[in-house]
Design a protein around this motif. Structure first.
Motif, PDB file in Angstrom:
ATOM      1  N   SER A 399       0.839  -1.210   0.000  1.00  0.00           N
ATOM      2  CA  SER A 399       0.000   0.000   0.000  1.00  0.00           C
ATOM      3  C   SER A 399       0.868   1.251   0.000  1.00  0.00           C
ATOM      4  O   SER A 399       0.733   2.112   0.862  1.00  0.00           O
ATOM      5  N   ALA A 400       1.764   1.321  -0.971  1.00  0.00           N
ATOM      6  CA  ALA A 400       2.623   2.501  -1.091  1.00  0.00           C
ATOM      7  C   ALA A 400       1.777   3.735  -1.390  1.00  0.00           C
ATOM      8  O   ALA A 400       0.856   3.690  -2.207  1.00  0.00           O
ATOM      9  N   SER A 401       2.116   4.842  -0.739  1.00  0.00           N
ATOM     10  CA  SER A 401       1.337   6.077  -0.906  1.00  0.00           C
ATOM     11  C   SER A 401       1.265   6.534  -2.351  1.00  0.00           C
ATOM     12  O   SER A 401       0.290   7.184  -2.750  1.00  0.00           O
ATOM     13  N   ALA A 406      -2.183  -0.157  -6.044  1.00  0.00           N
ATOM     14  CA  ALA A 406      -1.949  -0.924  -4.823  1.00  0.00           C
ATOM     15  C   ALA A 406      -2.874  -0.461  -3.703  1.00  0.00           C
ATOM     16  O   ALA A 406      -3.405  -1.271  -2.936  1.00  0.00           O
ATOM     17  N   LEU A 407      -3.078   0.840  -3.597  1.00  0.00           N
ATOM     18  CA  LEU A 407      -3.981   1.370  -2.573  1.00  0.00           C
ATOM     19  C   LEU A 407      -5.407   0.891  -2.809  1.00  0.00           C
ATOM     20  O   LEU A 407      -6.123   0.539  -1.861  1.00  0.00           O
ATOM     21  N   ASP A 408      -5.835   0.857  -4.077  1.00  0.00           N
ATOM     22  CA  ASP A 408      -7.183   0.364  -4.389  1.00  0.00           C
ATOM     23  C   ASP A 408      -7.335  -1.097  -3.981  1.00  0.00           C
ATOM     24  O   ASP A 408      -8.345  -1.485  -3.371  1.00  0.00           O
ATOM     25  N   HIS A 462      -4.589   5.266   8.996  1.00  0.00           N
ATOM     26  CA  HIS A 462      -4.290   5.328   7.562  1.00  0.00           C
ATOM     27  C   HIS A 462      -3.804   3.966   7.093  1.00  0.00           C
ATOM     28  O   HIS A 462      -3.226   3.190   7.855  1.00  0.00           O
ATOM     29  N   TYR A 463      -4.052   3.674   5.820  1.00  0.00           N
ATOM     30  CA  TYR A 463      -3.654   2.371   5.286  1.00  0.00           C
ATOM     31  C   TYR A 463      -2.489   2.473   4.302  1.00  0.00           C
ATOM     32  O   TYR A 463      -2.006   1.450   3.801  1.00  0.00           O
ATOM     33  N   ASP A 464      -2.021   3.678   4.013  1.00  0.00           N
ATOM     34  CA  ASP A 464      -0.855   3.801   3.146  1.00  0.00           C
ATOM     35  C   ASP A 464       0.432   3.669   3.963  1.00  0.00           C
ATOM     36  O   ASP A 464       0.423   3.874   5.185  1.00  0.00           O
ATOM     37  N   THR A 465       1.518   3.302   3.311  1.00  0.00           N
ATOM     38  CA  THR A 465       2.829   3.216   3.954  1.00  0.00           C
ATOM     39  C   THR A 465       3.871   3.915   3.089  1.00  0.00           C
ATOM     40  O   THR A 465       3.632   4.215   1.917  1.00  0.00           O
ATOM     41  N   VAL A 466       5.036   4.155   3.681  1.00  0.00           N
ATOM     42  CA  VAL A 466       6.136   4.792   2.941  1.00  0.00           C
ATOM     43  C   VAL A 466       6.861   3.797   2.041  1.00  0.00           C
ATOM     44  O   VAL A 466       7.702   4.206   1.234  1.00  0.00           O
TER      45      VAL A 466
END
Length: 770
Positions: A399-401, A406-408, A462-466
């Motif tokens: 889940s890269a920002s 990938a986020l979807d 939040h579900y995104d990561t770096v």
């Protein structure tokens, strides 16, 4: 002429280990088309090469079967015999459910109580119940050691009458041995829960099962007493099987009859070719986590609701967990200690029986106290392996920002997982974002809450990561004992797992909680530029926010710095640096002077930091630079410092009048100050931690979160209630299994407190909204 001879039924066996391999072998040998599905590539390759092999003594017999991994399988599933480890049931059902034919079924040939879970996923009409007691083992890839005949009982779920499909399956499984049909599979499963607890206890030491059961009869009696007390309370009729008769082990049973039952059981165990349990083998040979704690989740859940003690059983499960990775610490002295614990338990039961007071008073749903906190912590501890499995599955979702696809995909997975864990919400909103991950909002109703303020509590994350897409290929989720590592486990995937399991615990135990709104955004790591307005709008309608960001060395975060992201651009005049060194005006030189000036804005005592993290300028070494850029990160601890730095940046003037300077950017997040309302919420959280036996500190940190927006909008925030660990944004990122339980327990206990009437945060929060 038409051939009317019935064709043998085809079966798919998911999990080709001891139980699955044994029954797949028998069905295939009887002429049934059999496909075995297993994730163990070496096992599948061996079966493909040599057939499925069953070893009995020095004799090995092979039958051909189709063998495949889940990824390679194609087609529809009909009759599925599920034989994976109990903790792998959820993952197996993820694979089975979309492939199962409308008229197909799943039969759980597993240890533990799995039928209810299967029915929730595929429907009760496509679920069969089963009890199996097969002493087999996988001794090498493709080879199953025959442990002799055991018990195998098939039936419909929930005690429904035996059906035609049950009779057909039983007839086919009689190719293996004494399979029977019954309308009381549940009675067999609860009986085996007692017998299985004995076998689990023997894995604490390295000696034959029969000998350990014989030498430690008090411990074995204590285990069965606890389990069968729960079964009695539920009205279960226990069923004997093989050489195990559960009736003498029921509470209040005759000592003489129980000793005779021990004699019969241990004598029979000594006739088995397998003298140690599968749990022992998982610890000592395979060096993998044991499934036994998962088997007893239902027992612990029912016991908690009925307020019945499970001290001896919990001690066994805790000891097994501690032995994972350190099997050399197996010792019979642990069973000696268990004997003493069981004798004390049995003495208390006898004393309570004489007093006609068999159970503790029910846990009150009113004023929060130690009983409620303990019940929550014990329930979550019993489900620690499920929490780890959820974190592993979530971490495996990249889940890269900066990766919209990938986020979807991650958000699709999250919605399905939330449905599984919490059921359908009262309402759901997905707020599309063109330049970032979409925002998910789910609303869950209050349960038994009597608080003065009935506005919901916002659970924010939040579900995104770096971590860039592809990181999982070189650094996947990894667990070693209590230690967990992987991209995003600390910041902040563990936090969401803990929030969800906190809600699950309260619902399972029937404890009160306020209405909760779960809000997840997909751009926090890049500044929440596309989501901050939605977060602020949502927060204003909530009583308070719990932000499940990671803890600061175990502390909650009651103050965070404001963050400014600025760009300083210098424009100069280009010239040939060699031929005409006095001509032109160097943007790089000017930028260097400006960086030194910017350094003077730092004030560590006031909590102000300024970092020039990126510098770019010029085109060639022999050209006086006409352009240079610096990217600046500013952190401030107060609004006054924010104003001072903002003014200084606006007032920047060039040293060299041949250059021009320009500052762009803005304050990305406002200051998160420790307001009176935040302090009240922190005090409540410390009180809850104390009920759990935890010392809780609070901290002021330089990192920002979406809690900064919420506090600035006037809604109090409890931040940093997420993961315990370290290494955010680094390859050392980690959390712990213990931390999952500890922090989920704290979150759950805080929610119970917030459901109480007269909670001190209610008035403070309400007043902040005026």
């Amino acid at each position: 002429m038409t051939d009317t001879t019935p064709k043998p039924a085809a079966y798919t066996v998911v999990g080709a280990g001891a139980i699955g391999g044994t029954l797949a072998f028998a069905l295939a040998r009887a002429g049934h088309p059999v496909t075995v599905v297993d994730t163990d590539r070496a096992h599948i390759d061996a079966i493909r090469a040599h057939g499925l092999v069953v070893a009995h003594g020095d004799t090995r017999t092979s039958v051909p079967v189709d063998a495949t991994t889940p990824d390679e399988f194609s087609g529809t599933l009909g009759h599925v015999l599920l034989a994976v480890k109990a903790q792998a049931t959820e993952g197996a059902l993820d694979w089975i459910a979309p492939r199962l034919a409308p008229d197909g079924y799943v039969c759980s040939l597993q240890n533990g109580f799995n039928e209810a879970l299967i029915a929730r996923r595929v429907g009760a009409e496509r679920t069969l119940a089963a009890f199996v007691n097969i002493f087999a083992d996988v001794i090498e890839p493709g080879v199953v050691l025959d442990g002799g005949a055991g018990a195998l009982v098939i039936g419909e779920p929930d005690g429904a009458p035996v059906s035609a499909r049950v009779r057909a399956l039983v007839a086919d499984l009689q190719s293996w041995g004494p399979a029977v049909a019954s309308d009381n599979v549940e009675g067999y499963l609860w009986a085996k829960a007692g017998f299985g607890a004995m076998l689990a206890a023997t894995a604490i030491a390295d000696a034959p099962m029969a000998d350990l059961i014989d030498r430690h009869r008090p411990a074995m009696t204590g285990l069965t007493d606890e389990i069968f007390t729960v079964a009695d309370r539920l009205g279960i009729t226990l069923e004997p099987f093989d050489a195990f008769d559960p009736r003498p082990f029921r509470p209040g049973g005759s000592t003489v009859e129980r000793d005779a039952a021990f004699d019969r059981l241990t004598a029979w165990l000594r006739t088995q070719t397998k003298d140690r349990s599968g749990i022992w083998r998982d610890l000592a040979v395979r060096h993998r986590p044991v499934e036994a704690p998962t088997h007893y989740n239902d027992v612990f859940d029912h016991a908690a609701r009925e307020t019945l003690p499970t001290t001896v059983l919990r001690t066994v499960m805790d000891r097994l967990r501690r032995l994972e990775g350190v099997p050399h610490e197996m010792t019979e002295s642990s069973l000696d200690e268990l004997d003493r614990l069981a004798l004390a338990h049995l003495a208390r039961v006898d004393e309570a029986a004489h007093a006609d007071h068999l159970a503790q008073p029910p846990v009150s749903a009113g004023q929060l106290g130690p009983a409620q906190a303990t019940a929550v912590q014990e329930w979550l501890d019993d489900h620690r392996e499920d929490m780890v499995a959820d974190l592993a599955a979530y971490t495996s979702q990249g889940s890269a920002s900066d990766d919209p696809d990938a986020l979807d995909r991650c958000l699709v997975w999250l919605r399905d997982w939330l449905d599984q864990r919490l059921g359908a919400p009262d309402a759901e909103e997905v707020l599309p974002r063109a330049t970032a991950g979409d925002i998910l909002i789910r609303r869950y109703p209050a349960r038994g809450a009597v608080a003065d303020d009935d506005r919901p509590v916002l659970l924010l994350g939040h579900y995104d990561t770096v971590w860039p897409t592809g990181t999982l290929e070189t650094w996947p989720f990894h667990r070693e004992g209590d230690h967990i590592s992987g991209p995003g486990v600390f910041d902040m995937k563990a936090g969401l797992v803990q929030a969800v399991w906190a809600l699950r615990a309260l619902d399972a135990l029937g404890l009160p909680r306020p209405a909760c709104t779960l809000m997840l955004n997909g751009d926090e790591e890049t500044g929440s530029l596309a989501s901050k307005d939605a977060i602020v709008a949502e927060a204003r309608g909530n009583r308070l926010a719990m932000v499940f960001e990671a803890a600061a060395d175990g502390a909650i975060k009651t103050a965070r710095k404001g963050v400014g992201l600025f760009t300083l651009t210098v424009t100069g005049e280009e010239a040939h640096a060699g031929l005409d060194p006095t001509a032109g005006a160097s943007a790089v030189d000017e930028l260097a002077r400006q960086i030194l000036r910017l350094g003077e804005l730092r004030d560590h005592e006031a909590g102000t930091s300024l970092n020039v993290g990126v510098v770019e300028g010029g085109t060639r070494a022999n050209v006086t630079a006409g352009h240079a850029v610096a990217r600046i990160d500013v952190r401030v601890a107060s609004a006054a410092e924010q104003q001072r730095v903002a003014k200084a940046l606006a007032d920047l003037r060039p040293f060299d009048q041949g250059t021009r300077v320009k500052v762009t950017g803005d304050w990305n997040r406002p200051v998160f100050e420790r307001t009176e309302q935040v302090a009240a919420l922190a005090e409540l959280t410390r009180r809850c931690a104390g009920l759990l036996g935890q010392d809780l500190a609070e901290a002021s940190v330089g990192g920002a979160s979406d809690g900064n927006f919420v506090v600035a909008a006037g809604t109090p925030v409890l931040d940093g209630i997420g993961a315990l660990g370290s290494g955010a944004h680094a390859r050392s990122e980690n959390t712990s299994v213990t931390g999952l339980v500890t922090r989920a327990s704290l979150a759950a206990t805080v929610l119970v407190a917030l459901a109480e009437k007269g909670n001190p945060t209610a008035g403070a929060s309400a007043s902040s909204q005026k």
